[in-house]
Design a protein around this motif. Sequence first.
Motif, PDB file in Angstrom:
ATOM      1  N   TYR A 184      35.705  39.895  37.694  1.00 61.16           N
ATOM      2  CA  TYR A 184      36.762  40.070  37.485  1.00 61.16           C
ATOM      3  C   TYR A 184      36.938  39.987  35.877  1.00 61.16           C
ATOM      4  CZ  TYR A 184      41.688  38.411  36.752  1.00 61.16           C
ATOM      5  OH  TYR A 184      43.017  37.632  36.476  1.00 61.16           O
ATOM      6  N   ASP A 185      36.930  38.997  35.025  1.00 55.53           N
ATOM      7  CA  ASP A 185      36.683  39.292  33.880  1.00 55.53           C
ATOM      8  C   ASP A 185      35.084  38.976  33.316  1.00 55.53           C
ATOM      9  OD1 ASP A 185      38.991  39.037  32.175  1.00 55.53           O
ATOM     10  OD2 ASP A 185      39.427  37.199  32.915  1.00 55.53           O
ATOM     11  N   MET A 186      34.398  39.762  32.091  1.00 55.29           N
ATOM     12  CA  MET A 186      33.156  39.115  31.123  1.00 55.29           C
ATOM     13  C   MET A 186      34.077  39.933  29.415  1.00 55.29           C
ATOM     14  SD  MET A 186      29.541  40.767  31.836  1.00 55.29           S
ATOM     15  CE  MET A 186      29.161  41.182  30.141  1.00 55.29           C
ATOM     16  N   PHE A 208      33.521  32.074  44.113  1.00 59.11           N
ATOM     17  CA  PHE A 208      34.597  32.657  42.680  1.00 59.11           C
ATOM     18  C   PHE A 208      33.192  31.447  41.777  1.00 59.11           C
ATOM     19  CE2 PHE A 208      35.400  29.599  38.866  1.00 59.11           C
ATOM     20  CZ  PHE A 208      36.422  31.411  37.975  1.00 59.11           C
ATOM     21  N   VAL A 209      33.051  32.144  40.721  1.00 60.66           N
ATOM     22  CA  VAL A 209      31.662  32.224  40.087  1.00 60.66           C
ATOM     23  C   VAL A 209      31.655  32.799  38.717  1.00 60.66           C
ATOM     24  CG1 VAL A 209      29.586  33.156  39.882  1.00 60.66           C
ATOM     25  CG2 VAL A 209      30.123  33.355  42.136  1.00 60.66           C
ATOM     26  N   ALA A 210      31.349  30.901  37.901  1.00 59.15           N
ATOM     27  CA  ALA A 210      31.580  31.031  36.716  1.00 59.15           C
ATOM     28  C   ALA A 210      30.318  31.101  36.268  1.00 59.15           C
ATOM     29  CB  ALA A 210      32.724  30.209  35.923  1.00 59.15           C
ATOM     30  N   LEU A 223      31.540  35.229  32.380  1.00 54.88           N
ATOM     31  CA  LEU A 223      31.998  36.254  33.196  1.00 54.88           C
ATOM     32  C   LEU A 223      32.693  35.284  34.408  1.00 54.88           C
ATOM     33  CD1 LEU A 223      29.939  36.445  36.083  1.00 54.88           C
ATOM     34  CD2 LEU A 223      29.186  38.248  34.141  1.00 54.88           C
ATOM     35  N   THR A 224      33.435  36.092  35.228  1.00 52.69           N
ATOM     36  CA  THR A 224      34.383  34.906  36.079  1.00 52.69           C
ATOM     37  C   THR A 224      34.080  36.180  37.189  1.00 52.69           C
ATOM     38  OG1 THR A 224      36.475  35.512  35.609  1.00 52.69           O
ATOM     39  CG2 THR A 224      35.170  33.490  35.298  1.00 52.69           C
TER      40      THR A 224
END
Length: 159
Positions: free
Chosen positions: A88-90, A55-57, A70-71
């Motif tokens: 996934y999200d930005m 997982f990256v945030a 972003l994730t």
Amino acid sequence: MMNFEVEKIKVRQLTQADLSAFILLIRLLNSVFETDESAIGSETNLLKLLSNDNFVAIAAYYENEPVGGLTAYELPMYSSDISEMFLYDMAVKPEYQRRGIGKNLIGHLRDYCTEHGIHEFFVLAHAEDEHAVEFYRSTGGKSEEVVNFLYKVGMDRND
């Protein structure tokens, strides 16, 4: 916003020590996506995510204020010894959009992937979200026509 200075943008990956920053990032994502801003997991779950190597945030700050982020999830492949990354999200706060912050975030994710031997990443965008589609094209993304199927589990399947 007057006197915006792009060199004041700082982008960094969040770690387990950044729980409060991660919570602020999630609230920012919820706000930009116009979802329930209180929709956030438990601190235990958030710490579990931040400690997960897959997982990256990544968060962007302007004068120490979170303005985007972003994730992403690393997906190890069974067909080879490499992984792909799923963005996934930005999101970037509307008042900071079109100032290079989103491209900076994509650049940081690209650098992360390079450093970790990941050869490609992908993101899903709704076709009707023309702003997102054009943004991803402008940052080097190549679009593919796909149909996404969503399955609800543990609920009434007729919904």
